[in-house]
Scaffold this motif. Sequence first.
Motif, PDB file in Angstrom:
ATOM      1  N   VAL A 177       0.827  -1.209   0.000  1.00 31.44           N
ATOM      2  CA  VAL A 177       0.000   0.000   0.000  1.00 31.44           C
ATOM      3  C   VAL A 177       0.861   1.258   0.000  1.00 31.44           C
ATOM      4  O   VAL A 177       0.639   2.194  -0.783  1.00 31.44           O
ATOM      5  CB  VAL A 177      -0.950  -0.002   1.217  1.00 31.44           C
ATOM      6  N   LEU A 178       1.872   1.289   0.894  1.00 32.31           N
ATOM      7  CA  LEU A 178       2.736   2.465   0.976  1.00 32.31           C
ATOM      8  C   LEU A 178       3.507   2.672  -0.323  1.00 32.31           C
ATOM      9  O   LEU A 178       3.674   3.803  -0.790  1.00 32.31           O
ATOM     10  CB  LEU A 178       3.701   2.327   2.153  1.00 32.31           C
ATOM     11  N   ASP A 180       2.652   1.701  -3.361  1.00 37.07           N
ATOM     12  CA  ASP A 180       1.752   2.110  -4.451  1.00 37.07           C
ATOM     13  C   ASP A 180       1.255   3.538  -4.286  1.00 37.07           C
ATOM     14  O   ASP A 180       1.200   4.311  -5.247  1.00 37.07           O
ATOM     15  CB  ASP A 180       0.555   1.160  -4.524  1.00 37.07           C
ATOM     16  N   LEU A 181       0.877   3.918  -3.064  1.00 33.96           N
ATOM     17  CA  LEU A 181       0.240   5.210  -2.839  1.00 33.96           C
ATOM     18  C   LEU A 181       1.226   6.340  -2.568  1.00 33.96           C
ATOM     19  O   LEU A 181       0.979   7.487  -2.946  1.00 33.96           O
ATOM     20  CB  LEU A 181      -0.754   5.114  -1.678  1.00 33.96           C
ATOM     21  N   LEU A 182       2.342   6.028  -1.897  1.00 32.03           N
ATOM     22  CA  LEU A 182       3.307   7.071  -1.535  1.00 32.03           C
ATOM     23  C   LEU A 182       4.673   6.750  -2.143  1.00 32.03           C
ATOM     24  O   LEU A 182       4.978   7.136  -3.245  1.00 32.03           O
ATOM     25  CB  LEU A 182       3.395   7.194  -0.003  1.00 32.03           C
ATOM     26  N   SER A 183       5.472   6.026  -1.391  1.00 32.82           N
ATOM     27  CA  SER A 183       6.814   5.645  -1.839  1.00 32.82           C
ATOM     28  C   SER A 183       7.313   4.546  -0.923  1.00 32.82           C
ATOM     29  O   SER A 183       6.891   4.453   0.243  1.00 32.82           O
ATOM     30  CB  SER A 183       7.764   6.853  -1.761  1.00 32.82           C
TER      31      SER A 183
END
Length: 482
Positions: A177-178, A180-183
């Motif tokens: 999740v991190l 894909d959404l942030l870095s």
Amino acid sequence: MSVTDTEAAGTAPGTAVGTAPEALTPRLRLVLVLLLSTQFMLAVDFAILNVALPVIGKDLGFSIAHLTWIATSFALCAAGFTLLFGRVADLFGRRRLFLWGLVVLGAASLVGGLAQNPAMLITARVLQGLATAAVTPAALSLMTTSFPEGPLRQKALGLNGALMSSGFTTGAVLGGVLTDLLSWRWAFFINVPVALTVLIIAPRVIKESRPDERPELDLPGAVSVTLGLLAVVFGLTRAGQNGWGSATALLSLVAGALLLAVFYAVERKVSAPLVPLSVLGKRSVAWGNLAGLIAFLTETSLVFPLTLYLQDVLGFSPLTAGLSFGVLGLGTVTGGFTAARVIGRIGTKRTLIVGGILQTVFTAALLGLGQDRSSMWLMLVASFIGGVGNMLVIVSFMVTATSGLADHEQGLATGLATMTQQVGITMGTPIMSAVATAAMVGTGASAMLGGLKAAIAVNAAIVLLGLLTSAVFLRGDRSAAR
């Protein structure tokens, strides 16, 4: 009941534990929350980068051959130094080691998140592994000395086991999740505020515990066991990557075995051994840790053949496969939350045996998996109930391996238990990988399924071995095996 130092952080060595408190006081509850939060964060760290490895490799210029060192460097230090740091916690103060380990973990996580090249990232992972080796046994020994033997300790260890197991699953999901959404860098940064929060609150509620007289540290024993464990873990990781015929793997494993033999010889002669043989000679410690080793080795490594089954045989996407393991995580959480109640009703040894039976039966049930997606129901049911059984074994192992020992030996006991956990996690996947690869005849989904079923059969056989040794050699008790 007033909150004493014993309740907050354990009694001083040599002092009587006293009557176990019947309920959590507000301060004890806060101590438990802090320790559990830390253990959960460390468990997440084991798996959080796995999904992000390809992205990290492209961003920082890792070659495919060197990408595995992101995980290996962490595992080497986390497994190799736990026993040493567990004893250091006994000698120099559990809270002190716990807090300094958190400082290193927070700093290493910040460095990892800011890394601009492979060397910087590997350095951060080494420091994270060392911090894990220090914080895990220190936190666990603070937990066992905060809660005297009895229902509250069993409840605390059950919660600890549940959160640790769910942390492995959470780490895999959170890493994806991190990324894909942030870095991928947020897989490191997320540790910093958690570490800072614990560092601010912990000194106010957790009291220090240390021996009145500081004994001499067994340096020859510390060096030989640390180098021996490092060699064994390195050999296992090389075997998983290059095969069991790899010269590097075999030489490392032989060197590790020799160094551990040297360690045993040293411990027999020194006046202040790192691991007193009287402790290793206790049935609860020796056979309890064997049960724990097998529990961690089998359940964590079962993810390997099931991942290949879901993706390469059934054709599911990596995301779907990852989410499917949430059922396994739910099973381990359920087992962790119910373990203390089960132990209170039937005793530690019987709980361990019941858990072992559940894990054996439902691991063996996975041999019924087929090549069509209708087998998903079997995989989900078997992994859930097997996860419940596995967690009953793990909590029983933790209770067993830390019972019947004086407070000043709790750091050693929890260091041994933590080392058992780390080595079991490290050993499992290389073993299952080697079995599956050797058993695959031909190509295609059918050959793949045959190899994976061979690995599952070996996994179930190892669980059965642990069940039988526990049934024969562990002593039964209504509260703990001694």
